[in-house]
Motif scaffolding. Structure first.
Motif, short mmCIF file in Angstrom:
data_model
loop_
_atom_site.label_atom_id
_atom_site.label_comp_id
_atom_site.label_asym_id
_atom_site.label_seq_id
_atom_site.Cartn_x
_atom_site.Cartn_y
_atom_site.Cartn_z
N THR A 65 28.31 37.13 28.41
CA THR A 65 28.88 38.47 28.32
C THR A 65 27.83 39.40 27.69
OG1 THR A 65 29.74 38.11 26.08
CG2 THR A 65 31.17 37.48 27.94
N PRO A 66 28.02 40.72 27.80
CA PRO A 66 27.10 41.64 27.11
C PRO A 66 27.01 41.35 25.61
CG PRO A 66 28.43 42.85 28.68
CD PRO A 66 29.00 41.46 28.63
N GLU A 67 28.14 40.98 25.01
CA GLU A 67 28.13 40.68 23.57
C GLU A 67 27.27 39.45 23.27
OE1 GLU A 67 31.36 43.23 24.63
OE2 GLU A 67 30.97 41.20 25.34
N MET A 68 27.34 38.43 24.11
CA MET A 68 26.52 37.23 23.92
C MET A 68 25.03 37.58 24.00
SD MET A 68 28.52 34.36 26.15
CE MET A 68 30.21 33.89 25.79
N LEU A 69 24.68 38.45 24.95
CA LEU A 69 23.28 38.84 25.08
C LEU A 69 22.80 39.59 23.84
CD1 LEU A 69 23.25 40.03 28.80
CD2 LEU A 69 22.19 37.97 27.89
N LEU A 70 23.65 40.45 23.30
CA LEU A 70 23.25 41.18 22.08
C LEU A 70 23.09 40.22 20.91
CD1 LEU A 70 25.39 44.45 22.26
CD2 LEU A 70 22.98 44.14 22.82
N ARG A 71 23.97 39.22 20.81
CA ARG A 71 23.85 38.23 19.73
C ARG A 71 22.56 37.44 19.85
NH1 ARG A 71 29.34 35.57 21.08
NH2 ARG A 71 30.63 37.42 21.11
N ALA A 72 22.07 37.28 21.08
CA ALA A 72 20.87 36.48 21.32
C ALA A 72 19.59 37.30 21.17
CB ALA A 72 20.93 35.86 22.71
N ASN A 73 19.70 38.59 20.94
CA ASN A 73 18.53 39.45 20.80
C ASN A 73 17.63 39.01 19.65
OD1 ASN A 73 18.37 41.45 22.78
ND2 ASN A 73 19.82 42.80 21.74
N PRO A 74 16.33 39.34 19.72
CA PRO A 74 15.49 39.17 18.52
C PRO A 74 16.07 39.99 17.37
CG PRO A 74 14.16 39.68 20.47
CD PRO A 74 15.60 39.88 20.87
N PRO A 75 15.86 39.56 16.11
CA PRO A 75 16.46 40.25 14.97
C PRO A 75 16.02 41.71 14.86
CG PRO A 75 15.57 38.11 14.32
CD PRO A 75 15.10 38.38 15.71
N LEU A 76 16.95 42.54 14.38
CA LEU A 76 16.62 43.94 14.09
C LEU A 76 15.74 44.02 12.85
CD1 LEU A 76 20.16 45.48 14.65
CD2 LEU A 76 18.10 46.15 15.91
N PRO A 77 14.96 45.10 12.72
CA PRO A 77 14.18 45.29 11.49
C PRO A 77 15.08 45.33 10.26
CG PRO A 77 13.45 46.80 13.21
CD PRO A 77 14.71 46.15 13.72
N THR A 78 14.53 44.93 9.13
CA THR A 78 15.30 44.82 7.89
C THR A 78 15.97 46.14 7.51
OG1 THR A 78 13.78 43.14 7.08
CG2 THR A 78 15.16 44.22 5.44
N GLU A 79 15.25 47.25 7.69
CA GLU A 79 15.81 48.54 7.28
C GLU A 79 16.99 48.95 8.16
OE1 GLU A 79 11.95 49.45 9.62
OE2 GLU A 79 12.74 47.94 8.23
N VAL A 80 16.97 48.53 9.43
CA VAL A 80 18.10 48.83 10.31
C VAL A 80 19.32 48.02 9.89
CG1 VAL A 80 18.92 48.85 12.69
CG2 VAL A 80 16.53 49.36 12.21
N VAL A 81 19.11 46.74 9.60
CA VAL A 81 20.20 45.89 9.15
C VAL A 81 20.81 46.43 7.86
CG1 VAL A 81 20.80 43.58 8.34
CG2 VAL A 81 19.21 43.85 10.25
#
Length: 285
Positions: free
Chosen positions: A205-221
């Motif tokens: 699903t689109p949600e699964m693909l987003l979960r599998a993304n490379p991590p966001l930068p620390t400041e974004v998190v």
């Protein structure tokens, strides 16, 4: 060598895959349905399986192998004419398991008999002693099916989920060529908009693909947890009918891409960018 000829579990080394399998392999992936043959893949496990039942986010499948001499009474034996593989196969019904649809990586053809007939097919010989060499085959197949059944979405990478999706397929749904190359190598994250376009090419699903993304930068998190963004994320989750975790990922990757498009390198007010992205989503509904 074509990807279909590299598939494991003994089939690729036992035969030159017939035309029907090549056609299925290179064509669009259908929704899983009883009687279909698929290659199930997760990390280092790769098995051909037949779908017994499909519904919701899972499919009940049984492993298929051409090593018919290793079949026990956990397996039924089919003649060459009874599947697109065009050789005798063993279908291990006793080892069938419910697996998430995301592990059904590639469609490989069909059985030429219905599931009711499959369940009545002749069985292999029972194992009468622990010294029977076939006990090892049963153990390996059982372990592989357990791994496929318990494959967690969070452990997937984009490379896992996009494996088997051709570069041209990504380009055809609107992914720029250079980005498609980076995605296939796990070097770039998908935006929520592209995840929605790419998901039909995969078993995710689109949600699964987003979960599998490379991590966001620390400041974004960090700024995803700010009070203004948290309130917007909660509203996005409520309106879309998704979990707050998935809404948070949508906000984070969407806001990150928005800032990259608008500002390039340099200092970014992530709270403002993410909030603007989410408000845009909410305003579209």
């Amino acid at each position: 060598m074509p990807d279909s000829q590299r598939a494991s579990d003994g089939l690729s080394t036992a035969l030159q895959l017939p035309t029907a399998v090549h056609v299925a392999w290179s064509g669009p992936m259908p929704s899983p349905a009883p009687g279909q043959l698929w290659r199930a893949h997760w990390k280092d496990v790769s098995r051909f399986v037949v779908v017994i039942h499909a519904g919701g986010s899972t499919a009940e499948v049984a492993p298929v192998s051409v090593d018919v001499e290793l079949a026990t009474d956990d397996a039924v034996l089919l003649e060459a004419s009874e599947s697109d593989f065009d050789v005798p196969v063993a279908v291990w019904l006793g080892l069938r398991a419910a697996v998430p649809l995301r592990v059904l990586e590639r469609y490989a053809g069909t059985m030429h008999l219905n599931i009711a007939a499959l369940l009545r097919a002749p069985q292999g010989r029972p194992v009468l002693t622990p010294l029977d060499d076939r006990t090892l085959e049963v153990a390996i197949l059982g372990d592989d099916m357990d791994d496929l059944a318990t494959a967690p979405a969070a452990d997937a990478t984009l490379q896992d989920l996009l494996r088997g999706v051709a570069l041209q397929e990504l380009v055809n749904v609107g992914v720029p060529t250079q980005m498609a190359l980076a995605l296939s190598r796990g070097l770039r994250p998908l935006t929520p908009e592209l995840a929605a376009k790419v998901a039909p090419l995969t078993r995710a699903t689109p949600e699964m693909l987003l979960r599998a993304n490379p991590p966001l930068p620390t400041e974004v998190v960090r700024d995803l947890d700010s009070e203004p963004v948290r309130a917007l994320v909660s509203e996005l989750a409520r309106r879309r009918g998704i979990s707050e975790v998935d809404a948070r990922l949508m906000a984070g990757y969407g806001g990150y891409a928005l800032a990259a498009r608008e500002t390039g390198a340099g200092s970014v007010d992530w709270v403002a960018r993410i909030a603007a992205y989410v408000r845009g989503l909410l305003g579209d509904e």
